[in-house]
Design a protein around this motif. Structure first.
Motif, mmCIF file in Angstrom:
data_model
loop_
_atom_site.group_PDB
_atom_site.id
_atom_site.type_symbol
_atom_site.label_atom_id
_atom_site.label_comp_id
_atom_site.label_asym_id
_atom_site.label_seq_id
_atom_site.Cartn_x
_atom_site.Cartn_y
_atom_site.Cartn_z
ATOM 1 N N VAL A 347 0.863 -1.187 0.000
ATOM 2 C CA VAL A 347 0.000 0.000 0.000
ATOM 3 C C VAL A 347 0.898 1.234 0.000
ATOM 4 O O VAL A 347 1.412 1.649 1.041
ATOM 5 N N LYS A 348 1.131 1.782 -1.185
ATOM 6 C CA LYS A 348 2.003 2.947 -1.351
ATOM 7 C C LYS A 348 1.392 3.879 -2.385
ATOM 8 O O LYS A 348 0.546 3.490 -3.190
ATOM 9 N N ASP A 349 1.877 5.117 -2.385
ATOM 10 C CA ASP A 349 1.415 6.136 -3.338
ATOM 11 C C ASP A 349 2.578 6.497 -4.253
ATOM 12 O O ASP A 349 3.669 6.821 -3.774
ATOM 13 N N VAL A 350 2.360 6.442 -5.573
ATOM 14 C CA VAL A 350 3.447 6.729 -6.519
ATOM 15 C C VAL A 350 3.890 8.186 -6.437
ATOM 16 O O VAL A 350 4.972 8.531 -6.949
ATOM 17 N N ARG A 351 3.108 9.063 -5.808
ATOM 18 C CA ARG A 351 3.508 10.458 -5.654
ATOM 19 C C ARG A 351 4.540 10.626 -4.543
ATOM 20 O O ARG A 351 5.144 11.694 -4.406
ATOM 21 N N ASP A 352 4.735 9.577 -3.738
ATOM 22 C CA ASP A 352 5.682 9.597 -2.620
ATOM 23 C C ASP A 352 6.992 8.956 -3.080
ATOM 24 O O ASP A 352 7.096 7.733 -3.170
ATOM 25 N N TRP A 353 8.002 9.779 -3.373
ATOM 26 C CA TRP A 353 9.264 9.258 -3.916
ATOM 27 C C TRP A 353 9.937 8.289 -2.953
ATOM 28 O O TRP A 353 10.427 7.227 -3.354
ATOM 29 N N ASN A 354 9.989 8.628 -1.687
ATOM 30 C CA ASN A 354 10.667 7.754 -0.720
ATOM 31 C C ASN A 354 9.989 6.387 -0.622
ATOM 32 O O ASN A 354 10.659 5.362 -0.487
ATOM 33 N N ASN A 391 -0.309 11.659 -12.546
ATOM 34 C CA ASN A 391 -0.045 11.097 -13.868
ATOM 35 C C ASN A 391 1.342 11.432 -14.400
ATOM 36 O O ASN A 391 1.899 10.658 -15.182
ATOM 37 N N VAL A 392 1.892 12.586 -14.010
ATOM 38 C CA VAL A 392 3.212 12.977 -14.517
ATOM 39 C C VAL A 392 4.290 12.734 -13.460
ATOM 40 O O VAL A 392 5.229 11.961 -13.694
ATOM 41 N N MET A 393 4.132 13.360 -12.302
ATOM 42 C CA MET A 393 5.156 13.192 -11.273
ATOM 43 C C MET A 393 5.196 11.752 -10.766
ATOM 44 O O MET A 393 6.280 11.193 -10.527
ATOM 45 N N GLY A 394 4.023 11.122 -10.605
ATOM 46 C CA GLY A 394 4.008 9.727 -10.165
ATOM 47 C C GLY A 394 4.694 8.811 -11.165
ATOM 48 O O GLY A 394 5.443 7.902 -10.785
ATOM 49 N N LYS A 589 14.012 17.931 -12.487
ATOM 50 C CA LYS A 589 14.679 18.539 -11.327
ATOM 51 C C LYS A 589 13.646 19.151 -10.375
ATOM 52 O O LYS A 589 13.795 19.065 -9.147
ATOM 53 N N SER A 590 12.623 19.765 -10.954
ATOM 54 C CA SER A 590 11.563 20.341 -10.105
ATOM 55 C C SER A 590 10.871 19.262 -9.302
ATOM 56 O O SER A 590 10.607 19.420 -8.096
ATOM 57 N N PHE A 591 10.560 18.145 -9.956
ATOM 58 C CA PHE A 591 9.927 17.026 -9.243
ATOM 59 C C PHE A 591 10.852 16.496 -8.146
ATOM 60 O O PHE A 591 10.394 16.126 -7.060
ATOM 61 N N ASP A 592 12.156 16.439 -8.431
ATOM 62 C CA ASP A 592 13.111 15.963 -7.417
ATOM 63 C C ASP A 592 13.092 16.863 -6.186
ATOM 64 O O ASP A 592 13.351 16.417 -5.061
ATOM 65 N N ASN A 593 12.769 18.143 -6.392
ATOM 66 C CA ASN A 593 12.711 19.097 -5.281
ATOM 67 C C ASN A 593 11.284 19.314 -4.781
ATOM 68 O O ASN A 593 11.001 20.296 -4.076
#
Length: 642
Positions: A347-354, A391-394, A589-593
């Motif tokens: 159970v995870k969210d693709v918007r959560d990078w960690n 849809n994009v950042m995930g 880079k923006s998504f990384d930050n």
């Protein structure tokens, strides 16, 4: 009757028939006056001949068959076993007889062979004839209580259904066949007439009081089936259909398999077929990650991938109920208790990078199917920044992790709405395609996308909505009379996704040849008719007007992309467009930050940077839809997407 007694009775009958055949052969040879010495010869040879025949019948399984269902196959076995037994008997006959004086005339053996085939075969066939007569007599006695049935299609499938109806003691009275082949008219199939074709089906249904028409044409394409269904629906009879050709070949067709006609039976093309061997090679014994595993596409991906024996399947979804349900289904339907460690619910969210990074670090997936996405056009118009985040950042997070942990393949589930997008949802999927195409240029991981049209039966799509509206008595809501869409079934779309992974070299956007598009208003009318109602009479169809983001016509390719063929005749590859490398890298880079659009205006600027001609159309609350019959969109929040 027990099996032992049944076999004993059959053997006794066979022994009597064999001796009758031998004696009759002598009678025929001597015109009814048999010399005494040949009668003695018959008495010597009869026990030997009988024993050889019975042993041959055992060897060929004649006592292990249900003769009330006898067909050509059973009669062939009778012929073969009698012929071989007669060959052995002929050798015995020649060996026992003295050189100068045969116990029987040699010509008797030939007559004996013919009569034995006739009597043994006839005895078996008589069981079938008796059963058929009993069936027809019962139907004639109960005809007033049974429903009259007509089979559409006087071919192999029609004959199978005819036999099934004859073998089933139900309340069906088979009237005959109809077939569009003019050479079959006025002929009979299994004793039932071919009455006519589609041009006079109304008269046939009325004259014979037909209650049910069974479509037995499993090899016909969806367009032909749709035309036939439309003709049959003009009658008062219920229309049912036989399963597809695969079921027919596998021998899975029974009366219980005949079902109501479904929308997927009417698609204007053949189903997609996949290269199973190629799929096996890249999935078998691999760790497979499926994001959005509990959704319509994701759950079907799980069902199909598990059949190729992966080492593990990681079921990732942000909704715990979705994960729970698909894991439970897979455990119940596809794997045994000793293999439960194949499934890894996450159970995870693709918007959560960690969170995404931790999944890859723990399980090192080799093949990724990225199906997690927001897909509802209307909702994403109302919440545009969420479309970018998911849809994009995930997509970027999952793709970045795949590259970082050296996954082999990454397959993005995309949509035809990404072509010349007019909706935020479609635009966000197009940007996601651009991201993975860019990443493929600098990565050992193969990044590809699969683009297809609407999926029948997926959550929030038009078919479940229409079903619900029909069940509630209407009205059925259609946004525009001219609106058309391409359609495919959920299993088909997933087969395409998996096949694309097998074909992937890197950077491709795969597109399915989806056949003819379907007008949504025609789909609505067909579904109403399939439900047993009359459009505009029993169930109203209401035109609500096109909403922000929706297009009248979907496209599979932009004018700039063009198309290349692949070795799969139904799958094509869009030629890659020029990508704005600097823009894509700045976005990454923006998504990384953790920087992403937070408002409507920021989302507009974000999408227009990638797609300069794209406009977010804000809904005009004062504007009423133009239609034959109108309703306020605010009162119809159920129509999420088409």
């Amino acid at each position: 009757m027990s099996r032992v007694i049944r076999i004993a009775v059959l053997m006794l009958v066979d022994a009597v028939l064999i001796n009758i055949a031998l004696y009759s052969a002598l009678l025929l040879r001597f015109d009814g006056h048999i010399p005494s010495n040949f009668i003695e010869g018959q008495m010597i040879l009869a026990p030997i001949f009988t024993m050889v025949f019975l042993l041959a019948f055992f060897a060929f399984g004649l006592y292990n068959r249900l003769w009330e269902y006898a067909s050509i196959g059973e009669l062939t076995s009778v012929f073969t076993s009698v012929t071989i037994a007669m060959g052995i008997n002929s050798v015995v006959f020649m060996y026992i007889s003295s050189p100068g004086g045969y116990l029987l005339p040699r010509s008797v053996m030939i007559i004996f062979w013919v009569l034995t085939i006739f009597l043994i075969g006839g005895s078996r066939l008589s069981w079938r004839l008796f059963r058929d007569y009993a069936f027809r007599y019962r139907n004639s006695q109960n005809g007033s209580n049974g429903r009259n049935v007509l089979i559409y299609g006087a071919g192999d499938a029609g004959s199978i259904i005819c036999k099934e109806l004859k073998n089933t003691s139900g309340d069906s009275n088979l009237i005959g066949f109809i077939d569009d082949d003019p050479t079959k008219k006025n002929y009979k199939l299994l004793g039932y007439p071919v009455i006519g074709d589609r041009t006079n089906i109304n008269d046939i249904v009325r004259d014979y009081q037909v209650a049910e028409i069974i479509l037995a044409m499993p090899s016909q394409d969806g367009k032909t089936i749709r035309e036939i269904v439309e003709v049959c629906q003009q009658t008062a009879a219920t229309v049912k259909i036989l399963p597809g050709m695969y079921d027919l070949i596998e021998g899975n067709v029974t009366i219980n398999e005949i079902r109501e006609v479904k929308i997927e039976d009417l698609l204007g093309r053949d189903p997609v077929k996949v290269d199973l061997e190629a799929i096996c090679d890249y999935i078998q014994d691999k760790v497979v990650l499926i994001t959005g595993a509990g959704g319509s596409i994701g759950s079907e991906l799980c069902r199909q991938v598990i059949q190729f024996n992966p080492r593990k399947i990681i079921l990732l979804d942000h909704c715990e109920n979705n994960v729970y349900e698909i894991e439970l289904e897979l455990q119940r339907e596809y794997i045994d208790c000793s293999s439960l460690d194949v499934l890894v619910p996450v159970v995870k969210d693709v918007r959560d990078w960690n969170a995404v990074k931790n999944v890859f670090q723990t399980y090192s997936p080799e093949v990724i199917f990225h199906a997690a996405a927001h897909k509802h056009v209307y909702l994403m118009e109302q919440n545009p920044e969420e479309a970018i985040k998911n849809n994009v950042m995930g997509t970027y997070h999952v793709a970045k992790a795949a590259e970082l942990f050296k996954s082999e393949k990454f397959v993005l589930v995309s949509t035809d709405k990404a072509v010349n997008p007019t909706s935020v949802m479609g635009a966000s999927k197009r940007v996601a395609e651009m991201l993975i195409q860019h990443m493929d240029k600098h990565s050992k991981t193969s990044f590809v996308a699969v683009r297809f049209g609407n999926v029948l039966g997926s959550r929030g799509s038009v078919v479940p909505l229409f079903k619900k509206q029909i069940a509630e008595g209407g009205p059925v809501t259609v946004t525009d009379e001219k609106m058309i869409r391409y359609f495919m079934t959920i299993p088909e779309s997933v087969q395409l996704i998996i096949q694309a992974g097998a074909m992937a070299k890197g950077g491709e956007i795969f597109v399915l040849d989806m056949g003819d598009p379907v007008k949504i208003i025609d789909l609505a009318k067909t579904m109403i008719k399939l439900s047993g109602f009359e459009p505009y009479k029993d169930i109203e169809i209401v035109i609500t007007g096109k909403r922000p983001g929706e297009k009248l016509y979907e496209e599979l390719l932009s004018a700039e992309e063009g198309v290349n063929a692949t070795f799969h005749k139904r799958i094509f590859v869009a030629k890659p467009n020029g990508l704005n490398t600097r823009l894509i890298e700045d976005t990454m880079k923006s998504f990384d930050n953790c920087i992403h659009p937070q408002s409507l205006e920021e989302t507009r600027c974000f999408l227009q940077a990638f797609l300069p001609s794209f406009q977010i159309i804000e809904e005009n609350k004062e504007q009423k839809p133009t239609s034959i019959k109108t309703i306020d969109n605010s009162q119809d929040k159920q129509e999420l997407t088409i």
